[in-house]
Design a protein around this motif. Structure first.
Motif, PDB file in Angstrom:
ATOM      1  N   LYS A 330       0.839  -1.215   0.000  1.00  0.00           N
ATOM      2  CA  LYS A 330       0.000   0.000   0.000  1.00  0.00           C
ATOM      3  C   LYS A 330       0.866   1.253   0.000  1.00  0.00           C
ATOM      4  N   GLY A 331       1.990   1.202   0.713  1.00  0.00           N
ATOM      5  CA  GLY A 331       2.855   2.374   0.827  1.00  0.00           C
ATOM      6  C   GLY A 331       3.425   2.771  -0.525  1.00  0.00           C
ATOM      7  N   MET A 332       3.880   1.778  -1.296  1.00  0.00           N
ATOM      8  CA  MET A 332       4.473   2.087  -2.603  1.00  0.00           C
ATOM      9  C   MET A 332       3.417   2.672  -3.548  1.00  0.00           C
ATOM     10  N   THR A 333       2.214   2.131  -3.466  1.00  0.00           N
ATOM     11  CA  THR A 333       1.129   2.648  -4.310  1.00  0.00           C
ATOM     12  C   THR A 333       0.856   4.109  -3.953  1.00  0.00           C
ATOM     13  N   LEU A 334       0.780   4.386  -2.646  1.00  0.00           N
ATOM     14  CA  LEU A 334       0.524   5.754  -2.197  1.00  0.00           C
ATOM     15  C   LEU A 334       1.640   6.698  -2.667  1.00  0.00           C
ATOM     16  N   ALA A 335       2.887   6.268  -2.460  1.00  0.00           N
ATOM     17  CA  ALA A 335       4.020   7.115  -2.856  1.00  0.00           C
ATOM     18  C   ALA A 335       3.966   7.399  -4.354  1.00  0.00           C
ATOM     19  N   SER A 336       3.662   6.373  -5.153  1.00  0.00           N
ATOM     20  CA  SER A 336       3.665   6.576  -6.605  1.00  0.00           C
ATOM     21  C   SER A 336       2.531   7.515  -7.019  1.00  0.00           C
ATOM     22  N   GLU A 337       1.426   7.508  -6.280  1.00  0.00           N
ATOM     23  CA  GLU A 337       0.344   8.472  -6.576  1.00  0.00           C
ATOM     24  C   GLU A 337       0.835   9.908  -6.427  1.00  0.00           C
ATOM     25  N   TYR A 338       1.822  10.098  -5.564  1.00  0.00           N
ATOM     26  CA  TYR A 338       2.394  11.429  -5.353  1.00  0.00           C
ATOM     27  C   TYR A 338       3.633  11.647  -6.225  1.00  0.00           C
ATOM     28  N   GLY A 339       3.935  10.705  -7.097  1.00  0.00           N
ATOM     29  CA  GLY A 339       5.119  10.835  -7.953  1.00  0.00           C
ATOM     30  C   GLY A 339       6.416  10.618  -7.197  1.00  0.00           C
ATOM     31  N   ALA A 340       6.350   9.909  -6.060  1.00  0.00           N
ATOM     32  CA  ALA A 340       7.543   9.686  -5.237  1.00  0.00           C
ATOM     33  C   ALA A 340       8.076   8.273  -5.426  1.00  0.00           C
ATOM     34  N   GLU A 341       9.399   8.141  -5.303  1.00  0.00           N
ATOM     35  CA  GLU A 341      10.019   6.811  -5.316  1.00  0.00           C
ATOM     36  C   GLU A 341      10.189   6.347  -3.877  1.00  0.00           C
ATOM     37  N   SER A 342      10.154   5.032  -3.684  1.00  0.00           N
ATOM     38  CA  SER A 342      10.247   4.536  -2.303  1.00  0.00           C
ATOM     39  C   SER A 342      11.130   3.299  -2.220  1.00  0.00           C
ATOM     40  N   LEU A 343      11.700   3.125  -1.029  1.00  0.00           N
ATOM     41  CA  LEU A 343      12.574   1.983  -0.750  1.00  0.00           C
ATOM     42  C   LEU A 343      12.232   1.482   0.655  1.00  0.00           C
ATOM     43  N   PHE A 344      11.891   0.201   0.750  1.00  0.00           N
ATOM     44  CA  PHE A 344      11.502  -0.376   2.038  1.00  0.00           C
ATOM     45  C   PHE A 344      12.553  -1.386   2.477  1.00  0.00           C
ATOM     46  N   VAL A 345      12.982  -1.293   3.722  1.00  0.00           N
ATOM     47  CA  VAL A 345      13.841  -2.333   4.294  1.00  0.00           C
ATOM     48  C   VAL A 345      12.981  -3.110   5.284  1.00  0.00           C
ATOM     49  N   MET A 346      12.812  -4.399   5.005  1.00  0.00           N
ATOM     50  CA  MET A 346      11.906  -5.213   5.809  1.00  0.00           C
ATOM     51  C   MET A 346      12.647  -5.850   6.991  1.00  0.00           C
ATOM     52  N   ALA A 347      11.864  -6.330   7.949  1.00  0.00           N
ATOM     53  CA  ALA A 347      12.448  -6.940   9.149  1.00  0.00           C
ATOM     54  C   ALA A 347      13.315  -8.149   8.792  1.00  0.00           C
ATOM     55  N   ASN A 348      12.971  -8.844   7.714  1.00  0.00           N
ATOM     56  CA  ASN A 348      13.773 -10.012   7.309  1.00  0.00           C
ATOM     57  C   ASN A 348      14.975  -9.627   6.439  1.00  0.00           C
ATOM     58  N   GLY A 349      15.215  -8.331   6.300  1.00  0.00           N
ATOM     59  CA  GLY A 349      16.383  -7.860   5.546  1.00  0.00           C
ATOM     60  C   GLY A 349      16.096  -7.601   4.082  1.00  0.00           C
ATOM     61  N   GLU A 350      14.924  -8.028   3.625  1.00  0.00           N
ATOM     62  CA  GLU A 350      14.587  -7.818   2.210  1.00  0.00           C
ATOM     63  C   GLU A 350      14.504  -6.318   1.904  1.00  0.00           C
ATOM     64  N   ILE A 351      14.986  -5.947   0.731  1.00  0.00           N
ATOM     65  CA  ILE A 351      14.896  -4.548   0.286  1.00  0.00           C
ATOM     66  C   ILE A 351      13.920  -4.489  -0.881  1.00  0.00           C
ATOM     67  N   ILE A 352      12.900  -3.674  -0.749  1.00  0.00           N
ATOM     68  CA  ILE A 352      11.879  -3.581  -1.798  1.00  0.00           C
ATOM     69  C   ILE A 352      11.922  -2.165  -2.370  1.00  0.00           C
ATOM     70  N   LEU A 353      12.114  -2.080  -3.693  1.00  0.00           N
ATOM     71  CA  LEU A 353      12.263  -0.774  -4.347  1.00  0.00           C
ATOM     72  C   LEU A 353      11.112  -0.508  -5.296  1.00  0.00           C
ATOM     73  N   SER A 354      10.687   0.749  -5.370  1.00  0.00           N
ATOM     74  CA  SER A 354       9.752   1.115  -6.434  1.00  0.00           C
ATOM     75  C   SER A 354      10.532   1.066  -7.746  1.00  0.00           C
ATOM     76  N   PRO A 355       9.857   0.816  -8.864  1.00  0.00           N
ATOM     77  CA  PRO A 355      10.593   0.661 -10.126  1.00  0.00           C
ATOM     78  C   PRO A 355      11.521   1.846 -10.417  1.00  0.00           C
ATOM     79  N   GLY A 356      11.048   3.073 -10.174  1.00  0.00           N
ATOM     80  CA  GLY A 356      11.867   4.256 -10.473  1.00  0.00           C
ATOM     81  C   GLY A 356      13.064   4.391  -9.546  1.00  0.00           C
ATOM     82  N   MET A 357      12.982   3.800  -8.351  1.00  0.00           N
ATOM     83  CA  MET A 357      14.080   3.917  -7.382  1.00  0.00           C
ATOM     84  C   MET A 357      15.298   3.131  -7.863  1.00  0.00           C
TER      85      MET A 357
END
Ligand code: ADP
Ligand code: MG
Length: 364
Positions: A330-357
């Motif tokens: 949901k966070g990435m969708t929200l950020a992209s609605e605002y034209g923002a790029e996002s990067l999430f670091v998860m508790a298991n160490g996984e890094i999730i990037l928006s395509p533009g990031m």
């Protein structure tokens, strides 16, 4: 245990910072120093309760002058607008006016900030809420830094959390703009219901970034600058040698290192929200400072840190807080609605990037 950490660190022409404890003396105090890159001047000090670091590419006098003006701007922003403690600020006056039928007169700029916050409240489905003041006060987040490892904090009772939550909800905040011809910047009012309190802690650094960017644009003699405000980073213009700005993203699991680096041109605001930035421990449980309005407790979305990249500071700051609560989908969708790029670091160490990031981020 108490800690304050910055979410991002600067590399290259700017000295790195791994942590910035409140009240800690920064490496330089209000003094300029020559950077290794010709034509750059560096400064560090504290403002708005956090560490400020600036690197300015300009003639020495112009850089010094900008630094002085920027510190003045930050001091005024805290004192006149954002502080909930100082009775000189708009937020203080708004909170003191809660329940008053005639509302509280505010500046047009403050009205714009609050309007952005209300929009984000709606678009984040209530995850981001600047009316959480009663709840953040109950959790005593601002005092965590002052408590030592041995105590001072105890988790509030469920009843107290429920009671505080009943005094939250941005849908109950009303802003009235003057609509007559020539309505000036002071022509706005805000109405806060009785018992409710604002807490603009989640957007303060972003508002400051936007104002600093405006200040940079006013000064024609500055070709490039990078400013870190407690780990929220603003890039502006270009360096003398044309090389890009480098911003490291802290590893939430080991805050002495980073997970990778963003390579950026001027004009970006980088904002990070993380559970490692401010937290307290009691009875073996660790509580962090980003609260989920749906529960009244620290958000548990599986996210440890979120970095948002956007052109407008207030958006980035608000979005990084909202994205932390909403989680990557949901966070990435929200950020992209605002034209923002996002990067999430998860508790298991996984890094999730928006395509533009992907084009900015280089994993370590
Ligand atoms: P920081 O500014 O500390 O780096 P954030 O920008 O994520 O981190 O803001 C966190 C602050 O925002 C908290 O200290 C608190 O004052 C406030 N806050 C906590 N939860 C929320 C929320 N759900 N919505 C809006 N503000 C919040
Ligand atoms: Mg924020």
């Amino acid at each position: 245990m108490k800690r304050f950490l910055c979410g991002a660190i600067l590399f290259g022409a700017v000295f790195s910072i791994g942590s910035c404890a409140k009240g800690q003396t920064p490496p330089l105090s209000g003094k300029e120093s020559e950077d290794s890159t010709e034509g750059a001047w560096q400064y560090a000090d504290t403002a708005m309760g956090t560490v400020v670091q600036e690197t300015v590419y300009a003639e020495k006098d112009i850089a010094n002058c900008f630094y002085e003006s920027s510190m003045e701007l930050l001091g005024k922003l805290e004192k006149e607008d954002l502080s909930w403690r100082l009775d000189t600020s708009q937020v203080y006056r708004i909170n003191a006016s809660a329940g008053e039928k005639e509302g509280c007169q505010i500046s047009g700029e403050m009205a714009s900030v609050l309007e952005s916050c209300l929009e984000l409240y709606e678009r984040s489905q209530g995850a981001f809420d600047v009316t959480l003041g009663s709840l953040t006060r109950l959790w005593d987040i601002d005092k965590w830094a002052a408590w030592d490892d041995t105590g001072g904090f105890s988790c509030p009772s469920r009843e107290a959390v429920e009671q505080a939550l009943s005094l939250c909800g941005s849908e109950r905040l009303r802003i009235q703009r003057g609509d007559g011809p020539g309505s000036g910047s002071s022509d706005a009012k805000v109405f806060l219901p009785e018992g409710m309190r604002l807490d603009l802690g989640a957007v303060g650094k972003g508002v400051a970034q936007s104002r600093l960017r405006d200040l940079l644009e006013e000064e024609t003699g500055i070709t490039g600058a990078v400013i870190s405000l407690g780990g929220s980073i603003l890039t502006y213009g270009v360096k003398t040698d044309g090389s890009p700005w480098k911003v490291g993203i802290l590893d939430p699991g080991d805050t002495s290192s980073n997970i990778g680096i963003l390579t950026l041109e001027g004009g970006w605001c980088v904002s990070t929200s993380g559970d490692y930035e401010r937290y307290v421990e009691a009875d073996g449980v660790r509580y962090h400072h980003i609260l989920d309005p749906a529960t009244g407790y620290p958000a548990q979305s599986g996210v440890r840190g979120v970095t948002v990249l956007v052109k407008e500071g207030i958006l980035g700051d608000g979005l990084s807080t909202a994205c932390f609560i909403l989680g990557p989908e949901k966070g990435m969708t929200l950020a992209s609605e605002y034209g923002a790029e996002s990067l999430f670091v998860m508790a298991n160490g996984e890094i999730i990037l928006s395509p533009g990031m992907e084009s900015y981020f280089q994993e370590k």
